[in-house]
Design a protein around this motif. Structure first.
Motif, mmCIF file in Angstrom:
data_model
loop_
_atom_site.group_PDB
_atom_site.id
_atom_site.type_symbol
_atom_site.label_atom_id
_atom_site.label_comp_id
_atom_site.label_asym_id
_atom_site.label_seq_id
_atom_site.Cartn_x
_atom_site.Cartn_y
_atom_site.Cartn_z
ATOM 1 N N LYS A 170 0.828 -1.207 0.000
ATOM 2 C CA LYS A 170 0.000 0.000 0.000
ATOM 3 C C LYS A 170 0.859 1.252 0.000
ATOM 4 N N ASP A 171 1.931 1.242 0.821
ATOM 5 C CA ASP A 171 2.827 2.403 0.867
ATOM 6 C C ASP A 171 3.525 2.620 -0.464
ATOM 7 N N LEU A 172 3.990 1.537 -1.089
ATOM 8 C CA LEU A 172 4.706 1.656 -2.358
ATOM 9 C C LEU A 172 3.787 2.172 -3.465
ATOM 10 N N ILE A 173 2.565 1.645 -3.531
ATOM 11 C CA ILE A 173 1.637 2.101 -4.572
ATOM 12 C C ILE A 173 1.261 3.566 -4.346
ATOM 13 N N ALA A 174 1.010 3.932 -3.081
ATOM 14 C CA ALA A 174 0.677 5.331 -2.786
ATOM 15 C C ALA A 174 1.844 6.254 -3.126
ATOM 16 N N GLY A 175 3.074 5.808 -2.837
ATOM 17 C CA GLY A 175 4.243 6.620 -3.168
ATOM 18 C C GLY A 175 4.430 6.782 -4.666
ATOM 19 N N LEU A 176 4.143 5.727 -5.431
ATOM 20 C CA LEU A 176 4.277 5.817 -6.886
ATOM 21 C C LEU A 176 3.255 6.798 -7.463
ATOM 22 N N PHE A 177 2.008 6.720 -7.010
ATOM 23 C CA PHE A 177 0.997 7.651 -7.507
ATOM 24 C C PHE A 177 1.283 9.075 -7.036
ATOM 25 N N MET A 178 1.874 9.218 -5.863
ATOM 26 C CA MET A 178 2.243 10.553 -5.395
ATOM 27 C C MET A 178 3.276 11.184 -6.323
ATOM 28 N N LEU A 179 4.236 10.386 -6.791
ATOM 29 C CA LEU A 179 5.242 10.913 -7.726
ATOM 30 C C LEU A 179 4.619 11.226 -9.082
#
Length: 349
Positions: A170-179
């Protein structure tokens, strides 16, 4: 006794004088060609494992390397195009932002370049893992491995890992969409709910924020449900000043003159997007009228323009005598004001 006098049974059981590959091998073209060139039985029968299998494996590895190089080259070209005036479609934020004067500086292209490099690094890593994963499976198949149990085990392990590390995913996917969406970057002043301050580091899993007291906050990207970015585009300075029960027209004229002096200040002009504007009466309280003044600034210049605007507005009210009237209106009846003390009049009788 001659050989011809032997029984047919003994003659048939005698070993052959010339060794040849098996009929199954001779049915294959490669076996025939290898046997014709080398005249070796074992090399002809093992030609498929000695020649074909290694060539297939080498071809699979070469194709994987070429595919990886092509994909990485495409990603690097997309990253390089971010330094141009146009923005690639895949790197464009999901919501279109209104262009302002703040976007003309060199900070936005640099910010775009850093974001593109981060996304490009993630895409290169994912493409490498995907391409070489397929290549490893194809090589194992060439060695006659049964891939069905392996794929089934990998699927079960993936499901178990997904349940055990779902917060990490969840953290990795959220971080990717944040970028991709460019929600915030290093140096931005943000409000993330739990922490408010300046972003010091942005990762795929954790965002680091330094608040006003110097505390360093580590926030998991999957736990950030809202983001207030004070550094993107333009900012708005809002100043509400009470004027008591003084005349609103007089007070607004004084505030307009003071606000106009801020707009022509050479040190503050680069930070002002639109000139200050005195909007008028914002609200009426028991202590009098409140007048609102606003000015649109760049994100970086909001603090400096806001402090100077408040100072000049307060000085303008003080010099015009409105501040003294506000103080006089707040005193109980019968108490001497500063003006009365200076003239020796007033007071209780």
């Amino acid at each position: 006794m001659t050989v011809s006098s032997l029984s047919p049974t003994l003659a048939a059981s005698s070993p052959a004088t010339d060794d040849q590959p098996s009929p199954e091998c001779l049915d294959e073209i490669l076996c025939k060609i290898v046997y014709r060139w080398t005249d070796s039985v074992w090399f002809a029968e093992g030609s498929f494992w000695i020649l074909v299998k290694p060539l297939r494996i080498v071809l699979i590895v070469l194709l994987a390397l070429v595919a990886r190089w092509l994909v990485h080259r495409t990603i690097r070209r997309l990253v390089r195009t971010t330094s141009d005036a146009g923005v690639p479609t895949m790197l464009r934020p999901l919501r279109e932002r209104i262009p302002t004067a703040a976007d003309s500086g060199g900070f936005v292209p640099e910010r775009r370049r850093q974001r593109a490099e981060a996304i490009g690094s993630v895409l290169r890593s994912l493409s490498t893992a995907f391409i070489f994963g397929i290549a490893v499976l194809m090589v194992l198949k060439e060695f006659s491995f049964d891939l069905a149990p392996l794929l089934a085990s990998a699927g079960i392990a993936g499901v178990a890992l997904g349940f055990g590390a779902q917060s990490l995913v969840k953290d990795l996917i959220a971080g990717l969409f944040m970028l991709i969406e460019d929600q915030y970057g290093v140096g931005d002043n943000v409000d993330l709910g739990e922490a408010t301050g300046v972003v010091e580091a942005v990762g795929l899993r954790v965002t680091t924020v330094r608040d006003g007291r110097g505390v360093l906050w580590y926030l998991r990207n999957g736990e950030i449900v809202r983001v207030g970015n004070k550094s993107q585009g333009w900012a708005l300075v809002v100043v509400d000043l009470p004027i008591g029960f003084a005349g609103t027209e007089e007070a607004m004229a004084v505030l307009r003159t003071a606000a106009a002096s801020v707009a022509v200040d050479p040190e503050l002009t680069p930070s002002i997007v639109e000139p200050p504007e005195v909007l008028g009466v914002e609200q009426i309280t028991v202590e009098g009228t409140v007048i609102r003044t606003v000015v649109k600034t760049t994100a970086d210049g909001q603090s400096a323009v806001g402090r100077e605007l408040r100072r000049r507005l307060a000085e303008a009210l003080e010099n015009s005598g409105i501040t003294a009237r506000i103080a006089a209106g707040r005193l109980p009846a019968g108490l001497p004001t500063r003006a009365d003390e200076e003239t020796g009049q007033g007071g209780a009788t």
